[in-house]
Design a protein around this motif. Structure first.
Motif, PDB file in Angstrom:
ATOM      1  N   LYS A   1     -28.451  -5.624   3.431  1.00 30.82           N
ATOM      2  CA  LYS A   1     -29.396  -6.368   2.598  1.00 30.82           C
ATOM      3  C   LYS A   1     -30.139  -5.428   1.658  1.00 30.82           C
ATOM      4  O   LYS A   1     -30.263  -5.707   0.440  1.00 30.82           O
ATOM      5  N   GLU A   2     -30.616  -4.308   2.184  1.00 28.82           N
ATOM      6  CA  GLU A   2     -31.326  -3.332   1.343  1.00 28.82           C
ATOM      7  C   GLU A   2     -30.414  -2.780   0.250  1.00 28.82           C
ATOM      8  O   GLU A   2     -30.833  -2.621  -0.904  1.00 28.82           O
ATOM      9  N   SER A   3     -29.165  -2.496   0.620  1.00 32.32           N
ATOM     10  CA  SER A   3     -28.215  -1.962  -0.375  1.00 32.32           C
ATOM     11  C   SER A   3     -27.944  -2.986  -1.471  1.00 32.32           C
ATOM     12  O   SER A   3     -27.890  -2.640  -2.664  1.00 32.32           O
ATOM     13  N   LEU A   4     -27.778  -4.247  -1.072  1.00 28.45           N
ATOM     14  CA  LEU A   4     -27.535  -5.293  -2.069  1.00 28.45           C
ATOM     15  C   LEU A   4     -28.749  -5.491  -2.973  1.00 28.45           C
ATOM     16  O   LEU A   4     -28.607  -5.738  -4.193  1.00 28.45           O
ATOM     17  N   ILE A   5     -29.947  -5.375  -2.417  1.00 25.67           N
ATOM     18  CA  ILE A   5     -31.170  -5.496  -3.237  1.00 25.67           C
ATOM     19  C   ILE A   5     -31.211  -4.356  -4.251  1.00 25.67           C
ATOM     20  O   ILE A   5     -31.530  -4.565  -5.436  1.00 25.67           O
ATOM     21  N   ARG A   6     -30.864  -3.131  -3.830  1.00 28.62           N
ATOM     22  CA  ARG A   6     -30.839  -1.978  -4.757  1.00 28.62           C
ATOM     23  C   ARG A   6     -29.815  -2.213  -5.867  1.00 28.62           C
ATOM     24  O   ARG A   6     -30.091  -1.948  -7.048  1.00 28.62           O
TER      25      ARG A   6
ATOM     26  N   LYS B   1     -20.970   2.537 -12.493  1.00 35.88           N
ATOM     27  CA  LYS B   1     -20.073   3.350 -11.666  1.00 35.88           C
ATOM     28  C   LYS B   1     -20.717   3.634 -10.302  1.00 35.88           C
ATOM     29  O   LYS B   1     -20.077   3.529  -9.246  1.00 35.88           O
ATOM     30  N   GLU B   2     -21.980   3.954 -10.320  1.00 39.57           N
ATOM     31  CA  GLU B   2     -22.713   4.216  -9.066  1.00 39.57           C
ATOM     32  C   GLU B   2     -22.799   2.945  -8.226  1.00 39.57           C
ATOM     33  O   GLU B   2     -22.674   2.989  -6.994  1.00 39.57           O
ATOM     34  N   MET B   3     -23.002   1.782  -8.866  1.00 37.18           N
ATOM     35  CA  MET B   3     -23.061   0.511  -8.122  1.00 37.18           C
ATOM     36  C   MET B   3     -21.699   0.202  -7.488  1.00 37.18           C
ATOM     37  O   MET B   3     -21.623  -0.278  -6.357  1.00 37.18           O
TER      38      MET B   3
ATOM     39  N   VAL C   1     -21.056  -0.430  -3.565  1.00 36.83           N
ATOM     40  CA  VAL C   1     -20.439  -1.636  -2.991  1.00 36.83           C
ATOM     41  C   VAL C   1     -19.267  -1.226  -2.091  1.00 36.83           C
ATOM     42  O   VAL C   1     -19.085  -1.773  -0.993  1.00 36.83           O
ATOM     43  N   LYS C   2     -18.481  -0.264  -2.541  1.00 34.07           N
ATOM     44  CA  LYS C   2     -17.357   0.225  -1.721  1.00 34.07           C
ATOM     45  C   LYS C   2     -17.884   0.804  -0.399  1.00 34.07           C
ATOM     46  O   LYS C   2     -17.311   0.586   0.669  1.00 34.07           O
TER      47      LYS C   2
END
Length: 185
Positions: A141-146, A170-172, A176-177
Protein backbone atom coordinates in the motif's frame (compact mmCIF):
# COMPACT_ATOMS: atom_id res chain seq x y z
CA UNK A 1 2.86 -46.35 28.07
CA UNK A 2 3.06 -46.25 31.87
CA UNK A 3 -0.61 -47.15 32.14
CA UNK A 4 -0.10 -50.18 29.88
CA UNK A 5 2.84 -51.34 32.03
CA UNK A 6 0.88 -50.86 35.26
CA UNK A 7 -2.13 -52.64 33.76
CA UNK A 8 0.11 -55.56 32.77
CA UNK A 9 1.42 -55.82 36.34
CA UNK A 10 -2.15 -55.59 37.64
CA UNK A 11 -3.22 -58.46 35.37
CA UNK A 12 -0.26 -60.59 36.50
CA UNK A 13 -1.04 -60.00 40.19
CA UNK A 14 -4.70 -60.77 39.60
CA UNK A 15 -3.79 -64.03 37.82
CA UNK A 16 -1.54 -64.99 40.76
CA UNK A 17 -4.43 -64.32 43.12
CA UNK A 18 -6.80 -66.47 41.07
CA UNK A 19 -4.22 -69.25 40.93
CA UNK A 20 -3.73 -69.15 44.71
CA UNK A 21 -7.49 -69.14 45.31
CA UNK A 22 -7.83 -72.16 43.05
CA UNK A 23 -5.00 -73.90 44.92
CA UNK A 24 -6.70 -73.16 48.25
CA UNK A 25 -9.96 -74.65 47.00
CA UNK A 26 -8.15 -77.80 45.90
CA UNK A 27 -6.38 -78.09 49.24
CA UNK A 28 -9.61 -77.52 51.15
CA UNK A 29 -11.23 -80.27 49.11
CA UNK A 30 -8.29 -82.57 49.89
CA UNK A 31 -8.56 -81.60 53.55
CA UNK A 32 -12.24 -82.53 53.62
CA UNK A 33 -11.52 -85.84 51.95
CA UNK A 34 -8.73 -86.42 54.44
CA UNK A 35 -11.05 -85.73 57.39
CA UNK A 36 -13.69 -88.09 56.03
CA UNK A 37 -11.12 -90.79 55.46
CA UNK A 38 -9.82 -90.40 59.02
CA UNK A 39 -13.39 -90.66 60.34
CA UNK A 40 -13.94 -93.79 58.28
CA UNK A 41 -10.74 -95.34 59.58
CA UNK A 42 -11.55 -94.41 63.17
CA UNK A 43 -15.01 -95.85 62.78
CA UNK A 44 -13.56 -99.11 61.46
CA UNK A 45 -11.35 -99.49 64.53
CA UNK A 46 -12.77 -101.56 67.33
CA UNK A 47 -10.85 -100.68 70.45
CA UNK A 48 -12.55 -103.36 72.57
CA UNK A 49 -11.87 -106.03 70.02
CA UNK A 50 -8.27 -104.94 69.88
CA UNK A 51 -7.78 -105.49 73.58
CA UNK A 52 -8.63 -109.13 73.29
CA UNK A 53 -7.44 -109.92 69.80
CA UNK A 54 -4.64 -107.68 68.57
CA UNK A 55 -4.71 -107.38 64.83
CA UNK A 56 -2.28 -106.00 62.35
CA UNK A 57 -5.12 -104.32 60.49
CA UNK A 58 -5.75 -101.98 63.41
CA UNK A 59 -2.06 -101.18 63.64
CA UNK A 60 -1.93 -100.24 59.97
CA UNK A 61 -5.09 -98.18 60.38
CA UNK A 62 -3.47 -96.27 63.29
CA UNK A 63 -0.38 -95.58 61.17
CA UNK A 64 -2.55 -94.43 58.30
CA UNK A 65 -4.53 -92.16 60.64
CA UNK A 66 -1.29 -90.63 61.95
CA UNK A 67 -0.07 -90.11 58.41
CA UNK A 68 -3.38 -88.52 57.43
CA UNK A 69 -3.34 -86.26 60.50
CA UNK A 70 0.17 -85.13 59.56
CA UNK A 71 -0.97 -84.52 55.99
CA UNK A 72 -4.01 -82.65 57.31
CA UNK A 73 -1.78 -80.35 59.34
CA UNK A 74 0.42 -79.67 56.28
CA UNK A 75 -2.66 -78.90 54.20
CA UNK A 76 -3.98 -76.49 56.85
CA UNK A 77 -0.59 -74.73 57.01
CA UNK A 78 -0.43 -74.55 53.24
CA UNK A 79 -3.95 -73.11 53.08
CA UNK A 80 -3.05 -70.55 55.74
CA UNK A 81 0.17 -69.61 53.92
CA UNK A 82 -1.65 -69.23 50.59
CA UNK A 83 -4.36 -67.15 52.24
CA UNK A 84 -1.67 -64.82 53.63
CA UNK A 85 -0.23 -64.53 50.11
CA UNK A 86 -3.70 -63.67 48.78
CA UNK A 87 -4.12 -61.01 51.47
CA UNK A 88 -0.76 -59.55 50.48
CA UNK A 89 -1.71 -59.66 46.79
CA UNK A 90 -5.04 -57.98 47.57
CA UNK A 91 -3.14 -55.19 49.27
CA UNK A 92 -0.80 -54.81 46.30
CA UNK A 93 -3.71 -54.95 43.85
CA UNK A 94 -5.54 -52.21 45.78
CA UNK A 95 -2.45 -50.00 45.80
CA UNK A 96 -1.86 -50.68 42.12
CA UNK A 97 -5.46 -49.77 41.29
CA UNK A 98 -4.97 -46.38 42.94
CA UNK A 99 -1.69 -45.81 41.10
CA UNK A 100 -3.29 -46.96 37.85
CA UNK A 101 -6.20 -44.56 38.28
CA UNK A 102 -3.78 -41.71 39.01
CA UNK A 103 -1.65 -42.61 35.99
CA UNK A 104 -4.75 -42.72 33.76
CA UNK A 105 -5.84 -39.30 35.02
CA UNK A 106 -2.32 -37.97 34.42
CA UNK A 107 -2.31 -39.34 30.87
CA UNK A 108 -5.69 -37.75 30.23
CA UNK A 109 -4.41 -34.45 31.63
CA UNK A 110 -1.28 -34.65 29.47
CA UNK A 111 -3.39 -35.46 26.41
CA UNK A 112 -5.66 -32.47 27.05
CA UNK A 113 -2.64 -30.23 27.66
CA UNK A 114 -1.11 -31.44 24.39
CA UNK A 115 -4.38 -30.62 22.64
CA UNK A 116 -4.35 -27.16 24.18
CA UNK A 117 -0.69 -26.65 23.22
CA UNK A 118 -1.35 -27.82 19.67
CA UNK A 119 -4.28 -25.44 19.43
CA UNK A 120 -2.15 -22.61 20.86
CA UNK A 121 0.61 -23.36 18.34
CA UNK A 122 -1.91 -23.27 15.49
CA UNK A 123 -3.28 -19.97 16.81
CA UNK A 124 0.25 -18.57 17.08
CA UNK A 125 1.11 -19.65 13.53
CA UNK A 126 -2.15 -18.18 12.24
CA UNK A 127 -1.42 -14.94 14.09
CA UNK A 128 2.10 -14.82 12.61
CA UNK A 129 0.67 -15.37 9.13
CA UNK A 130 -1.86 -12.60 9.71
CA UNK A 131 0.90 -10.28 10.91
CA UNK A 132 3.07 -11.11 7.91
CA UNK A 133 0.11 -10.64 5.55
CA UNK A 134 -0.78 -7.34 7.20
CA UNK A 135 2.85 -6.17 6.99
CA UNK A 136 3.06 -7.13 3.31
CA UNK A 137 -0.25 -5.41 2.61
CA UNK A 138 0.94 -2.24 4.36
CA UNK A 139 4.25 -2.26 2.44
CA UNK A 140 2.48 -2.72 -0.90
CA UNK A 141 0.00 0.00 0.00
CA UNK A 142 2.79 2.44 0.90
CA UNK A 143 4.65 1.62 -2.32
CA UNK A 144 1.52 2.16 -4.41
CA UNK A 145 0.86 5.49 -2.66
CA UNK A 146 4.46 6.59 -3.49
CA UNK A 147 3.99 5.54 -7.11
CA UNK A 148 0.66 7.40 -7.31
CA UNK A 149 2.36 10.57 -6.04
CA UNK A 150 5.14 10.18 -8.57
CA UNK A 151 2.54 9.74 -11.35
CA UNK A 152 0.89 12.95 -10.21
CA UNK A 153 4.32 14.61 -10.18
CA UNK A 154 5.01 13.30 -13.70
CA UNK A 155 1.70 14.77 -14.93
CA UNK A 156 2.93 18.14 -13.74
CA UNK A 157 6.53 17.63 -14.97
CA UNK A 158 5.65 16.25 -18.40
CA UNK A 159 5.45 19.60 -20.08
CA UNK A 160 8.03 21.41 -17.94
CA UNK A 161 10.84 18.78 -17.70
CA UNK A 162 10.23 15.76 -19.96
CA UNK A 163 13.65 14.21 -19.15
CA UNK A 164 12.97 14.18 -15.45
CA UNK A 165 9.48 12.83 -16.16
CA UNK A 166 10.98 9.89 -18.08
CA UNK A 167 13.41 9.21 -15.22
CA UNK A 168 10.54 9.20 -12.72
CA UNK A 169 8.50 6.83 -14.95
CA UNK A 170 11.52 4.51 -15.23
CA UNK A 171 11.90 4.51 -11.44
CA UNK A 172 8.14 3.82 -11.02
CA UNK A 173 8.36 0.89 -13.46
CA UNK A 174 11.22 -0.53 -11.40
CA UNK A 175 9.20 0.00 -8.20
CA UNK A 176 6.17 -1.83 -9.62
CA UNK A 177 8.38 -4.75 -10.69
CA UNK A 178 9.86 -4.87 -7.15
CA UNK A 179 6.35 -4.94 -5.66
CA UNK A 180 5.32 -7.78 -7.98
CA UNK A 181 8.46 -9.75 -7.12
CA UNK A 182 7.97 -9.29 -3.37
CA UNK A 183 4.37 -10.51 -3.69
CA UNK A 184 5.49 -13.60 -5.66
CA UNK A 185 7.82 -14.52 -2.84
Amino acid sequence: MVVKYLDKIYQELYQQKISLESDILKRKHLLEENKRFIQTLEYSLDENYELFFPRKINEESHKKIESLLKEQKELEESIKYNQEKIDCLNSHISELQLVLQTAQKNEETIASQNTILTSARKDTIAHEHESTDRELYNNVKESLIRILRKIELCDKLEEVDPVRCKLELKEMRKGVKDIIESMNG
